[in-house]
Write a protein that holds these residues in place. Structure first.
Motif, PDB file in Angstrom:
ATOM      1  N   ALA A 137      38.984  47.106  44.158  1.00 20.23           N
ATOM      2  CA  ALA A 137      40.292  46.608  43.732  1.00 20.23           C
ATOM      3  C   ALA A 137      41.028  47.674  42.932  1.00 20.23           C
ATOM      4  O   ALA A 137      42.223  47.907  43.133  1.00 20.23           O
ATOM      5  CB  ALA A 137      40.133  45.330  42.915  1.00 20.23           C
ATOM      6  N   HIS A 138      40.322  48.343  42.031  1.00 18.06           N
ATOM      7  CA  HIS A 138      40.932  49.397  41.216  1.00 18.06           C
ATOM      8  C   HIS A 138      41.492  50.502  42.097  1.00 18.06           C
ATOM      9  O   HIS A 138      42.626  50.947  41.915  1.00 18.06           O
ATOM     10  CB  HIS A 138      39.922  49.960  40.219  1.00 18.06           C
ATOM     11  CG  HIS A 138      40.520  50.943  39.279  1.00 18.06           C
ATOM     12  ND1 HIS A 138      40.719  52.261  39.620  1.00 18.06           N
ATOM     13  CD2 HIS A 138      40.978  50.805  38.013  1.00 18.06           C
ATOM     14  CE1 HIS A 138      41.273  52.899  38.604  1.00 18.06           C
ATOM     15  NE2 HIS A 138      41.438  52.038  37.617  1.00 18.06           N
ATOM     16  N   SER A 139      40.704  50.968  43.065  1.00 17.20           N
ATOM     17  CA  SER A 139      41.178  52.059  43.926  1.00 17.20           C
ATOM     18  C   SER A 139      42.358  51.606  44.782  1.00 17.20           C
ATOM     19  O   SER A 139      43.311  52.370  44.986  1.00 17.20           O
ATOM     20  CB  SER A 139      40.051  52.635  44.783  1.00 17.20           C
ATOM     21  OG  SER A 139      39.583  51.689  45.707  1.00 17.20           O
ATOM     22  N   ASN A 140      42.343  50.374  45.271  1.00 19.23           N
ATOM     23  CA  ASN A 140      43.472  49.879  46.061  1.00 19.23           C
ATOM     24  C   ASN A 140      44.729  49.727  45.208  1.00 19.23           C
ATOM     25  O   ASN A 140      45.827  50.096  45.636  1.00 19.23           O
ATOM     26  CB  ASN A 140      43.132  48.544  46.734  1.00 19.23           C
ATOM     27  CG  ASN A 140      42.408  48.717  48.046  1.00 19.23           C
ATOM     28  OD1 ASN A 140      42.327  49.819  48.583  1.00 19.23           O
ATOM     29  ND2 ASN A 140      41.866  47.634  48.560  1.00 19.23           N
ATOM     30  N   VAL A 141      44.589  49.195  44.008  1.00 19.64           N
ATOM     31  CA  VAL A 141      45.749  49.039  43.124  1.00 19.64           C
ATOM     32  C   VAL A 141      46.310  50.409  42.762  1.00 19.64           C
ATOM     33  O   VAL A 141      47.529  50.623  42.773  1.00 19.64           O
ATOM     34  CB  VAL A 141      45.393  48.212  41.871  1.00 19.64           C
ATOM     35  CG1 VAL A 141      46.513  48.258  40.845  1.00 19.64           C
ATOM     36  CG2 VAL A 141      45.090  46.771  42.259  1.00 19.64           C
ATOM     37  N   GLN A 142      45.439  51.371  42.475  1.00 19.64           N
ATOM     38  CA  GLN A 142      45.901  52.727  42.155  1.00 19.64           C
ATOM     39  C   GLN A 142      46.652  53.327  43.347  1.00 19.64           C
ATOM     40  O   GLN A 142      47.703  53.947  43.176  1.00 19.64           O
ATOM     41  CB  GLN A 142      44.722  53.613  41.756  1.00 19.64           C
ATOM     42  CG  GLN A 142      45.133  54.988  41.299  1.00 19.64           C
ATOM     43  CD  GLN A 142      46.046  54.953  40.084  1.00 19.64           C
ATOM     44  OE1 GLN A 142      45.858  54.168  39.157  1.00 19.64           O
ATOM     45  NE2 GLN A 142      47.065  55.784  40.088  1.00 19.64           N
ATOM     46  N   ALA A 143      46.131  53.133  44.548  1.00 16.60           N
ATOM     47  CA  ALA A 143      46.796  53.659  45.742  1.00 16.60           C
ATOM     48  C   ALA A 143      48.156  53.000  45.946  1.00 16.60           C
ATOM     49  O   ALA A 143      49.126  53.667  46.346  1.00 16.60           O
ATOM     50  CB  ALA A 143      45.909  53.443  46.973  1.00 16.60           C
ATOM     51  N   LEU A 198      39.588  39.617  30.317  1.00 13.92           N
ATOM     52  CA  LEU A 198      40.299  40.680  29.625  1.00 13.92           C
ATOM     53  C   LEU A 198      39.935  42.039  30.209  1.00 13.92           C
ATOM     54  O   LEU A 198      40.722  42.978  30.142  1.00 13.92           O
ATOM     55  CB  LEU A 198      39.992  40.627  28.133  1.00 13.92           C
ATOM     56  CG  LEU A 198      40.417  39.333  27.440  1.00 13.92           C
ATOM     57  CD1 LEU A 198      40.047  39.384  25.969  1.00 13.92           C
ATOM     58  CD2 LEU A 198      41.897  39.080  27.611  1.00 13.92           C
ATOM     59  N   ASN A 199      38.775  42.123  30.833  1.00 13.03           N
ATOM     60  CA  ASN A 199      38.371  43.366  31.485  1.00 13.03           C
ATOM     61  C   ASN A 199      39.359  43.756  32.584  1.00 13.03           C
ATOM     62  O   ASN A 199      39.656  44.930  32.770  1.00 13.03           O
ATOM     63  CB  ASN A 199      36.958  43.221  32.059  1.00 13.03           C
ATOM     64  CG  ASN A 199      36.473  44.509  32.664  1.00 13.03           C
ATOM     65  OD1 ASN A 199      36.597  45.578  32.075  1.00 13.03           O
ATOM     66  ND2 ASN A 199      35.910  44.421  33.858  1.00 13.03           N
ATOM     67  N   HIS A 200      39.899  42.762  33.296  1.00 11.27           N
ATOM     68  CA  HIS A 200      40.858  43.067  34.358  1.00 11.27           C
ATOM     69  C   HIS A 200      42.145  43.653  33.780  1.00 11.27           C
ATOM     70  O   HIS A 200      42.741  44.556  34.350  1.00 11.27           O
ATOM     71  CB  HIS A 200      41.176  41.823  35.183  1.00 11.27           C
ATOM     72  CG  HIS A 200      39.966  41.250  35.838  1.00 11.27           C
ATOM     73  ND1 HIS A 200      39.813  39.915  36.064  1.00 11.27           N
ATOM     74  CD2 HIS A 200      38.834  41.831  36.279  1.00 11.27           C
ATOM     75  CE1 HIS A 200      38.644  39.698  36.634  1.00 11.27           C
ATOM     76  NE2 HIS A 200      38.034  40.849  36.775  1.00 11.27           N
ATOM     77  N   LEU A 201      42.558  43.137  32.630  1.00 13.55           N
ATOM     78  CA  LEU A 201      43.759  43.678  31.989  1.00 13.55           C
ATOM     79  C   LEU A 201      43.538  45.115  31.547  1.00 13.55           C
ATOM     80  O   LEU A 201      44.444  45.946  31.611  1.00 13.55           O
ATOM     81  CB  LEU A 201      44.159  42.832  30.776  1.00 13.55           C
ATOM     82  CG  LEU A 201      44.631  41.413  31.041  1.00 13.55           C
ATOM     83  CD1 LEU A 201      44.969  40.731  29.725  1.00 13.55           C
ATOM     84  CD2 LEU A 201      45.827  41.407  31.971  1.00 13.55           C
ATOM     85  N   ALA A 202      42.351  45.399  31.081  1.00 10.74           N
ATOM     86  CA  ALA A 202      42.058  46.726  30.552  1.00 10.74           C
ATOM     87  C   ALA A 202      41.757  47.746  31.642  1.00 10.74           C
ATOM     88  O   ALA A 202      42.058  48.923  31.478  1.00 10.74           O
ATOM     89  CB  ALA A 202      40.881  46.644  29.585  1.00 10.74           C
ATOM     90  N   SER A 203      41.184  47.315  32.753  1.00 10.63           N
ATOM     91  CA  SER A 203      40.704  48.295  33.731  1.00 10.63           C
ATOM     92  C   SER A 203      41.590  48.479  34.948  1.00 10.63           C
ATOM     93  O   SER A 203      41.544  49.529  35.575  1.00 10.63           O
ATOM     94  CB  SER A 203      39.289  47.922  34.183  1.00 10.63           C
ATOM     95  OG  SER A 203      39.295  46.667  34.839  1.00 10.63           O
TER      96      SER A 203
END
Length: 179
Positions: free
Chosen positions: A60-66, A86-91
């Motif tokens: 998810a992180h790599s897709n959102v960054q892309a 809260l981890n999702h908000l931070a990461s």
């Protein structure tokens, strides 16, 4: 594409992304569609739910960054329900957090709800992200979520869904006349 002629006052289009997309697909097809239709990435906000990122936060992180690299903005939808973390908000490299309508509808009658909306709004703002309150139905809801720190709102108070032609006639034409 027609809306781009309105320049800065033109709307951005918000699109909910399926959890399957965030977990499994490459974002290249979105870049392809933007290019095919001659759209700027900045005209598109993609909304993902927290359940979409639960199973594979790294993917998810790599897709959102892309998605952000092609110019789109990304919003975390329905925050406060389900698996809120809260981890999702931070990461995750997101631009905004949408506070679920379950909180908005009770903000005027529940001190607990008001406190939750204020707390989430303050925290999100300090993380450099915007908050969007979903489900604003009345002027009082609008006033209450603004007082709680939400910068943006969405709901029938502002307008009901419209076909593109009616939207152009009612909103964009009026915006052009007032600017």
């Amino acid at each position: 594409q027609e809306w781009q002629m309105y320049g800065e006052i033109g709307p951005s289009l918000h699109v909910d992304l399926s959890s399957k997309f965030i977990q499994k697909r490459d974002v290249g097809w979105i870049a392809h569609l933007l290019e095919k239709y001659g759209l700027e990435g900045s005209s598109l906000c993609l909304e993902i739910t927290e359940t979409a990122v639960i199973s594979d936060l790294d993917k998810a992180h790599s897709n959102v960054q892309a998605l952000r690299e092609i110019g789109t903005t990304v919003s975390l939808d329905d925050f406060g329900t389900g698996f809120s973390s809260l981890n999702h908000l931070a990461s995750l490299p997101i631009d905004s957090v949408k506070i679920d309508r379950e909180f908005t509808k009770n903000i005027d009658i529940s001190e607990t709800t008001r406190t939750i909306v204020e707390s989430v709004s303050g925290m999100v703002r300090r993380l450099g992200q915007d908050t969007i309150a979903e489900g604003i139905e009345t002027e009082q809801h609008d006033c209450s979520v603004r007082a709680a720190g939400c910068g943006f709102g969405q709901g029938y108070f502002f307008g009901k869904p419209l076909p593109a032609a009616a939207f152009n006639e009612r909103w964009l034409a009026a915006s052009m006349m007032s600017s």
